[in-house]
Design an enzyme around this catalytic site. Structure first.
Site, PDB file in Angstrom:
ATOM      1  N   ALA A 177       4.636 -30.558 -47.324  1.00 44.03           N
ATOM      2  CA  ALA A 177       6.169 -30.193 -46.942  1.00 44.03           C
ATOM      3  C   ALA A 177       5.993 -29.047 -45.846  1.00 44.03           C
ATOM      4  O   ALA A 177       6.702 -27.944 -45.937  1.00 44.03           O
ATOM      5  CB  ALA A 177       7.047 -29.598 -48.193  1.00 44.03           C
ATOM      6  N   HIS A 190       3.886 -23.137 -41.643  1.00 48.42           N
ATOM      7  CA  HIS A 190       2.634 -23.642 -41.686  1.00 48.42           C
ATOM      8  C   HIS A 190       2.194 -23.591 -40.245  1.00 48.42           C
ATOM      9  O   HIS A 190       1.069 -23.627 -39.896  1.00 48.42           O
ATOM     10  CB  HIS A 190       2.721 -25.025 -42.356  1.00 48.42           C
ATOM     11  CG  HIS A 190       2.967 -24.951 -43.793  1.00 48.42           C
ATOM     12  ND1 HIS A 190       4.313 -25.103 -44.333  1.00 48.42           N
ATOM     13  CD2 HIS A 190       2.211 -24.428 -44.956  1.00 48.42           C
ATOM     14  CE1 HIS A 190       4.016 -25.285 -45.652  1.00 48.42           C
ATOM     15  NE2 HIS A 190       3.048 -24.723 -46.086  1.00 48.42           N
ATOM     16  N   GLY A 249      -0.660 -17.408 -45.457  1.00 43.86           N
ATOM     17  CA  GLY A 249       0.578 -16.549 -45.110  1.00 43.86           C
ATOM     18  C   GLY A 249       0.822 -15.508 -45.780  1.00 43.86           C
ATOM     19  O   GLY A 249       0.406 -15.438 -47.006  1.00 43.86           O
ATOM     20  N   ASP A 255       3.155 -15.581 -49.454  1.00 46.95           N
ATOM     21  CA  ASP A 255       2.398 -15.477 -50.826  1.00 46.95           C
ATOM     22  C   ASP A 255       1.609 -14.213 -50.827  1.00 46.95           C
ATOM     23  O   ASP A 255       0.271 -14.562 -50.794  1.00 46.95           O
ATOM     24  CB  ASP A 255       1.794 -16.827 -51.290  1.00 46.95           C
ATOM     25  CG  ASP A 255       2.772 -18.103 -51.228  1.00 46.95           C
ATOM     26  OD1 ASP A 255       3.850 -17.905 -51.994  1.00 46.95           O
ATOM     27  OD2 ASP A 255       2.802 -18.726 -50.446  1.00 46.95           O
ATOM     28  N   GLN A 280      -0.840 -14.006 -53.944  1.00 47.99           N
ATOM     29  CA  GLN A 280      -2.195 -15.163 -53.647  1.00 47.99           C
ATOM     30  C   GLN A 280      -2.973 -14.646 -52.503  1.00 47.99           C
ATOM     31  O   GLN A 280      -4.252 -14.682 -52.810  1.00 47.99           O
ATOM     32  CB  GLN A 280      -1.153 -16.540 -53.177  1.00 47.99           C
ATOM     33  CG  GLN A 280      -2.310 -17.420 -52.731  1.00 47.99           C
ATOM     34  CD  GLN A 280      -1.455 -18.832 -52.438  1.00 47.99           C
ATOM     35  OE1 GLN A 280      -1.378 -19.465 -53.367  1.00 47.99           O
ATOM     36  NE2 GLN A 280      -1.376 -19.094 -51.198  1.00 47.99           N
ATOM     37  N   SER A 305       9.993 -21.474 -46.741  1.00 45.46           N
ATOM     38  CA  SER A 305       9.362 -21.925 -48.051  1.00 45.46           C
ATOM     39  C   SER A 305       9.491 -23.628 -47.898  1.00 45.46           C
ATOM     40  O   SER A 305      10.564 -23.990 -47.697  1.00 45.46           O
ATOM     41  CB  SER A 305       9.980 -21.149 -49.114  1.00 45.46           C
ATOM     42  OG  SER A 305       9.623 -21.840 -50.307  1.00 45.46           O
ATOM     43  N   ARG A 334      10.058 -24.981 -50.616  1.00 41.08           N
ATOM     44  CA  ARG A 334      11.119 -24.915 -51.545  1.00 41.08           C
ATOM     45  C   ARG A 334      12.401 -24.916 -51.044  1.00 41.08           C
ATOM     46  O   ARG A 334      13.448 -25.229 -51.683  1.00 41.08           O
ATOM     47  CB  ARG A 334      10.905 -24.066 -52.807  1.00 41.08           C
ATOM     48  CG  ARG A 334       9.564 -24.328 -53.602  1.00 41.08           C
ATOM     49  CD  ARG A 334       9.467 -23.182 -54.640  1.00 41.08           C
ATOM     50  NE  ARG A 334       8.069 -23.079 -54.928  1.00 41.08           N
ATOM     51  CZ  ARG A 334       7.722 -23.624 -56.090  1.00 41.08           C
ATOM     52  NH1 ARG A 334       8.603 -24.327 -56.874  1.00 41.08           N
ATOM     53  NH2 ARG A 334       6.308 -23.490 -56.565  1.00 41.08           N
TER      54      ARG A 334
HETATM   55  O1  PAF Z   1       0.053 -21.528 -50.775  1.00 41.55           O
HETATM   56  C1  PAF Z   1      -0.179 -22.714 -51.023  1.00 41.55           C
HETATM   57  O2  PAF Z   1       0.231 -23.761 -50.477  1.00 41.55           O
HETATM   58  C2  PAF Z   1      -1.180 -23.135 -52.200  1.00 41.55           C
HETATM   59  O3  PAF Z   1      -1.189 -22.210 -53.245  1.00 41.55           O
HETATM   60  C3  PAF Z   1      -2.503 -23.287 -51.638  1.00 41.55           C
HETATM   61  C4  PAF Z   1      -3.205 -22.066 -51.078  1.00 41.55           C
HETATM   62  C5  PAF Z   1      -2.441 -24.371 -50.624  1.00 41.55           C
HETATM   63  C6  PAF Z   1      -3.404 -23.675 -52.817  1.00 41.55           C
HETATM   64  O4  PAF Z   1      -3.003 -24.838 -53.493  1.00 41.55           O
END
Ligand code: PAF
Length: 241
Positions: free
Chosen positions: A10, A15, A124, A127, A130, A158, A160
């Site tokens: 998506a 991205h 990015g 997140d 993460q 996002s 989403r």
């Molecule tokens: O940020 C994301 O899209 C996901 O958490 C990742 C890093 C691709 C892992 O599935």
């Protein structure tokens, strides 16, 4: 030498910024597109996660990807995966609301790295927790971070966001507004009745613990739901705010 941009598809301009950054680092850029079941604690969320493979190929290629890779489940997890622990930071904030989420993320990123053997990977800042956990776990691969890409009005991009109606989207702007005034963020978020708060906190970027008066590098992090869609965002807190 290869740079990987791990994604769940998506793909949007956020991205594309990651892919462009990856192309600055190397001429071979693999974009992986895999919706990783291990990082979803809610089956409905996994099922509803947007999937747009044809557009993704175009978006990734336009941004400079040299390979767009759609691994299947068996390729990533040929045997029952032993999950990587995300430690105590993995249980805070996003991890508290989504148990096992970060173990799932670290496990899939580890597999992607094992298969592609990249020299660097790009993620990015959107997140942020993460990113923090990935940087702290994978020390042998260069982890490059790209700032969050926003719409003209401040909404963080996002995957989403596709699920937001026009009025949900207008309500979602409360998040970036609150980030602009971190000292009052709880109060500002409370003015939007459609926003259901999960957390709004100022953390120490080094430790991911709640910031104290002497913390130097602070970041405001916010997460919540609008009409069942989970949204998160973050921003640096300037020293004088
Ligand atoms: O940020 C994301 O899209 C996901 O958490 C990742 C890093 C691709 C892992 O599935």
């Amino acid at each position: 030498m290869t740079v990987i941009v791990p994604t769940m598809g998506a793909l949007h301009k956020g991205h594309q910024a990651l892919i462009k950054r990856a192309r600055e680092l190397d001429k071979e850029v693999v974009v992986s597109i895999f919706v990783n079941p291990l990082q979803f604690s809610d089956a409905t969320d996994l099922e509803r996660y947007p999937r747009t493979p044809e557009t993704d190929i175009q978006v990734a290629t336009l941004a400079g990807a040299t390979e767009v890779w759609f691994p299947n489940y068996e390729e990533i997890y040929p045997t029952d995966p032993v999950q990587i622990s995300a430690g105590s930071v993995g249980d805070l904030y996003e991890g508290a609301s989504r148990p096992g989420h970060f173990a799932g993320v670290l496990t899939v990123v580890n597999r992607l790295f094992e298969i592609v053997k990249p020299t660097a990977a790009v993620f990015g800042e959107k997140d942020f927790q993460q990113l923090w956990l990935i940087k702290n776990h994978f020390k042998k691969i260069e982890i490059d971070a790209v700032p969050t890409v926003r719409e003209f009005d401040g909404l963080a991009l996002s995957s989403r966001n596709i699920r937001l109606t026009e009025s949900d989207r207008a309500a979602a702007l409360i998040i970036s507004k609150a980030l602009n005034e971190p000292a009052r963020m709880q109060e500002i978020l409370a003015t939007e009745p459609d926003f259901k708060l999960d957390y709004a906190e100022i953390i120490d970027e080094k430790t991911f613990q709640k910031a104290s008066a002497i913390t130097q590098h602070r970041r405001a992090i916010i997460a919540g739901w609008i009409n069942g869609v989970r949204l998160l965002d973050n921003a640096v807190v300037e020293t004088n705010s």
